[in-house]
Design an enzyme around this catalytic site. Sequence first.
Site, PDB file in Angstrom:
ATOM      1  N   GLU A  25      12.701 -41.781 -37.767  1.00  0.00           N
ATOM      2  CA  GLU A  25      11.600 -42.626 -38.256  1.00  0.00           C
ATOM      3  C   GLU A  25      12.084 -43.855 -39.014  1.00  0.00           C
ATOM      4  O   GLU A  25      11.586 -44.959 -38.805  1.00  0.00           O
ATOM      5  CB  GLU A  25      10.651 -41.817 -39.156  1.00  0.00           C
TER       6      GLU A  25
ATOM      7  N   HIS B  65       2.623 -30.876 -43.402  1.00  0.00           N
ATOM      8  CA  HIS B  65       1.982 -31.546 -42.265  1.00  0.00           C
ATOM      9  C   HIS B  65       0.508 -31.859 -42.513  1.00  0.00           C
ATOM     10  O   HIS B  65      -0.229 -32.078 -41.558  1.00  0.00           O
ATOM     11  CB  HIS B  65       2.093 -30.684 -40.999  1.00  0.00           C
TER      12      HIS B  65
END
Lengths: 337, 326
Positions: free
Chosen positions: B60, B129
Amino acid sequence: MAAKKKTDGKQLPGDATLRRELLQSMLLQRRFEEKVGEAYALGKIGGFCHLYIGQEAVSTGVLSMLRPDDYVITTYRDHGQALARGMSPRSIMAELFGRVDGCSRGKGGSMHLFDRSLNFLGGHGIVGGHVPIAAGVGFAIKYRGGDQVIACFMGESVVNTGAFHEALNMAALWKLPCLFIIENNRYGMGTSVERAAAIKDLSRRADAYDGMHGEYVDGQDVFAVRESMERSLETARRESKPVLLEIRTYRYMGHSMSDAVSGTYRTKAELDEYLKRDPINLLKARMLEAGDFTEADYAVIDQEIKTVCQDAWDFADASPEPALEALYEDILVDTTS
Amino acid sequence: MPIITYREALNQALREEMARDDRVFLMGEEVAAYNGAYKVSKGLLEEFGEMRVVDTPITELGFAGVGVGAAMVGLRPIIEFMTWNFALLAIDQIVNAAAKMLYMSGGQYPMPMVFRGPNGAALQLSAQHSQAFESWLAHIPGLKVVTPGTPYDAKGLLKAAIRDDNPVIVLEGEMLYNTKGEVPEGDYIVPIGKADLKREGDHCSIITSGKMVLVAMTAADQLAKEGIRVDVVDLRTVRPMDVEAITTSVRKTNRAVVLEEGWELAGIGAQVVDYIQRDCFDDLDAPVIRVHQADVPMPYAKAIEKAAKPDLAKTIAAVKKVMYIR
């Protein structure tokens, strides 16, 4: 991987004009930063300010080999590359003074010199953060089918960051025309490379990526840097492949203005040893030996450069501070495409 | 008007904008060969090729930086994060690079790029998450942050984001991708920075955005059955925030509930309440109440996960409380 052959002082590369330009580029950086140190002591420059003195053969050696349409990106120790790329000493000094005529309109300061007209994509303040950005520029070059390259300067401490690995992996995977240039000045702030990296030969980091060439270069010898760049540009520009250069140099000043010259982390004796290989003195000695000029000629060049630096100071000092309205300018643009 | 899913609406926006401008490209994990982790980019690889729909390694920080670099030299990247939770690895590129480049270069380097992906909780994905990052991102000058709650807004805001010459954060919702709504075919834009009054009423304002818009609309339906009429102000953009839309509604209803998916401290709702106290102090008939996630990491087990989330029952209770209805 091996160091390339030393250049012979009696048969110097290039012609006398080129050699004089290289010397002038390096000497400009040196004299300019001496003025910066003076201005900092007088309080005319504030904040973090990192001097490049001792490393001038790296910036000049690399950037003298690039084309105007190539791209350059670097770290917060960016005065040397900015000058070697051809940015105006006036606009850089004005930026350091925090004035409106600065290259970044007084918004960036020492660490954030930018010049869009020269594809100088800035000095960046987060160690490692600009390396993926360089890969992105390489991606854009490939996307458009161009034959430019990007030269990405970084200190040796960057090789231990995740950003470095992520960027080099993608650059190798996607065959991007990036020159990753480690300026190994031996210290990340006060931590020596031996205390930070679990690898001795930093150019071997290239071995982690298939198809990436790496080599180390003597960073005090501007001709050695140029020779390595010539080969590296062939790889990056013609073959669109990234290259990792470890250019070994030395920082003569402290990490920043708050760090004493020799500091607590290195010895005076070590500094003295490296001073014997001052890149400007080395070049000057070779040029004297080759008959490019005399000591008197050198003194004239030096004086001319000192005049340019004093002019930059005077210009910066006379430039106004940004108006208060500038505070809210340049946060967003109000355009769409 | 065609009724399509939020996912399809985003896909239309991507396809139309990529066809419109060849500087636009999509990059992220699984966006190409896999057709997108949530299928938002379905079919785009086939249509636009691998140079414009780019699968990245799981990296990322790296690919967000690639987007920043590409934007600096004239491309218009769309960086997809599989979820905003993973974008924390890239926060240096978003906050220190994309949001700062124009300012620290004295106006030389605009950053025409989009960072997008699902934000907030889904179901039983637990602590790492399930986070809603609106307030983190909205805190940063130099960014715009949009939070579409409906398919119509998803398409219009994503198209606006892609055309914007600034870095725009698009916070989507995993639980929204399958929701349906009317979406016009072809080109239209939802302007960034403009709220939408999604329901009109005069008893209380519910000010919200993103995934919570659906909760607010359902609450409005249920409250209407009890004769309680609420304004639902969908902010749609949380930076810059449409303060006028908030104050106009509160001046009409004199009561407000601020509903958000994230945590309470320094949340988006705290800022909304500040605007209300500053501009509507004399208009209020009751203290403003906030509905938000419990101040805990998201748990896995169903019952306590439900207890942690802002929901319909909590929203209805809050409206009744500001109306002093027992």
